[in-house]
Design a protein around this motif. Structure first.
Motif, PDB file in Angstrom:
ATOM      1  N   GLU A  99       0.817  -1.223   0.000  1.00 51.48           N
ATOM      2  CA  GLU A  99       0.000   0.000   0.000  1.00 51.48           C
ATOM      3  C   GLU A  99       0.849   1.271   0.000  1.00 51.48           C
ATOM      4  N   ILE A 100       2.057   1.198   0.538  1.00 53.04           N
ATOM      5  CA  ILE A 100       2.949   2.361   0.488  1.00 53.04           C
ATOM      6  C   ILE A 100       3.354   2.644  -0.948  1.00 53.04           C
ATOM      7  N   VAL A 101       3.652   1.591  -1.700  1.00 53.81           N
ATOM      8  CA  VAL A 101       4.035   1.750  -3.101  1.00 53.81           C
ATOM      9  C   VAL A 101       2.850   2.276  -3.910  1.00 53.81           C
ATOM     10  N   GLN A 102       1.663   1.785  -3.623  1.00 59.11           N
ATOM     11  CA  GLN A 102       0.479   2.273  -4.331  1.00 59.11           C
ATOM     12  C   GLN A 102       0.271   3.763  -4.086  1.00 59.11           C
ATOM     13  N   GLU A 103       0.471   4.188  -2.857  1.00 55.36           N
ATOM     14  CA  GLU A 103       0.344   5.615  -2.539  1.00 55.36           C
ATOM     15  C   GLU A 103       1.423   6.419  -3.255  1.00 55.36           C
ATOM     16  N   ALA A 104       2.639   5.886  -3.305  1.00 56.04           N
ATOM     17  CA  ALA A 104       3.739   6.571  -3.994  1.00 56.04           C
ATOM     18  C   ALA A 104       3.439   6.700  -5.484  1.00 56.04           C
ATOM     19  N   LEU A 143      10.897   6.536  -7.827  1.00 59.39           N
ATOM     20  CA  LEU A 143       9.810   6.147  -6.925  1.00 59.39           C
ATOM     21  C   LEU A 143      10.255   6.113  -5.462  1.00 59.39           C
ATOM     22  N   MET A 144      11.506   5.754  -5.205  1.00 59.44           N
ATOM     23  CA  MET A 144      11.988   5.625  -3.826  1.00 59.44           C
ATOM     24  C   MET A 144      11.864   6.915  -3.019  1.00 59.44           C
ATOM     25  N   GLU A 204       9.986   6.774   0.558  1.00 54.70           N
ATOM     26  CA  GLU A 204      10.625   7.205   1.803  1.00 54.70           C
ATOM     27  C   GLU A 204       9.849   8.341   2.450  1.00 54.70           C
ATOM     28  N   GLU A 205       9.308   9.257   1.648  1.00 56.75           N
ATOM     29  CA  GLU A 205       8.498  10.349   2.180  1.00 56.75           C
ATOM     30  C   GLU A 205       7.241   9.809   2.862  1.00 56.75           C
ATOM     31  N   ILE A 206       6.576   8.852   2.244  1.00 59.24           N
ATOM     32  CA  ILE A 206       5.367   8.257   2.822  1.00 59.24           C
ATOM     33  C   ILE A 206       5.704   7.528   4.111  1.00 59.24           C
ATOM     34  N   GLU A 207       6.820   6.807   4.129  1.00 59.61           N
ATOM     35  CA  GLU A 207       7.229   6.116   5.362  1.00 59.61           C
ATOM     36  C   GLU A 207       7.504   7.113   6.483  1.00 59.61           C
ATOM     37  N   ARG A 208       8.162   8.232   6.161  1.00 60.69           N
ATOM     38  CA  ARG A 208       8.403   9.266   7.185  1.00 60.69           C
ATOM     39  C   ARG A 208       7.083   9.827   7.700  1.00 60.69           C
TER      40      ARG A 208
END
Length: 125
Positions: A52-57, A101-102, A106-110
Motif C-alpha cells: 500500500e505504500i508503493v500504491q500511494e507513492a 519512486l523511492m 521514503e516520504e510516505i514512510e516518514r
C-alpha cells in the motif's frame, strides 16, 4: 525478504561509507546481470505494486513520470512475450537508471512514522 527489511538493509549500507564503497561495484554488476536494463526498465520499475505504500507513492508521481513508467513496463512485457530484448541503443544506461519512486516511498514512510508517533502521544496533566 520483505519490502521494509530491504529498505532497512539499504539504509544500513548507505549509512556506512566504507560498506557502501565496498558494495557499490557488486551492486552495479548485479544490476547489469539482472537484465532489466536490456528491456529498457529502471530499478524502480521492479518494485512490486502490492504494497500500500508503493500504491500511494505511484499516486503521487507526476503525470509524465507515471506515463513513462507505464510505457517502459508495457514495452518490457512486449519484449518478454516475444522472447526478445531491445536493441543495444535502447537499453537503459547505468547513468539513466535513476530512482524516481523511492523518494516518494521514503516520504510516505516518514509521514506514517510521524503520524504513528503523534497518535501515540499521551497527555500529561
Amino acid at each position: 525478504m520483505s519490502f521494509t527489511s530491504g529498505l532497512a538493509l539499504r539504509r544500513a549500507i548507505v549509512a556506512r561509507p566504507w560498506l557502501h564503497k565496498m558494495m557499490a561495484p557488486i551492486a552495479e554488476k548485479y544490476n547489469d546481470l539482472a537484465g532489466y536494463r536490456k528491456l529498457g526498465l529502471v530499478r524502480d520499475d521492479l518494485i512490486a505494486e502490492e504494497n500500500e505504500i508503493v500504491q500511494e507513492a505511484l499516486k503521487r508521481l507526476p503525470p509524465k513520470v507515471a506515463y513513462d513508467r507505464v510505457y517502459r513496463l508495457r514495452r518490457a512485457i512486449q519484449c518478454s512475450l516475444a522472447h526478445t530484448i531491445l536493441p543495444k541503443e535502447e537499453h537503459t544506461k547505468p547513468e539513466g537508471d535513476i530512482s524516481y519512486l523511492m523518494p516518494y516511498i521514503e516520504e510516505i514512510e516518514r509521514e506514517r512514522k510521524e503520524k504513528e508517533e503523534l497518535d501515540s502521544l499521551t497527555r500529561i496533566r
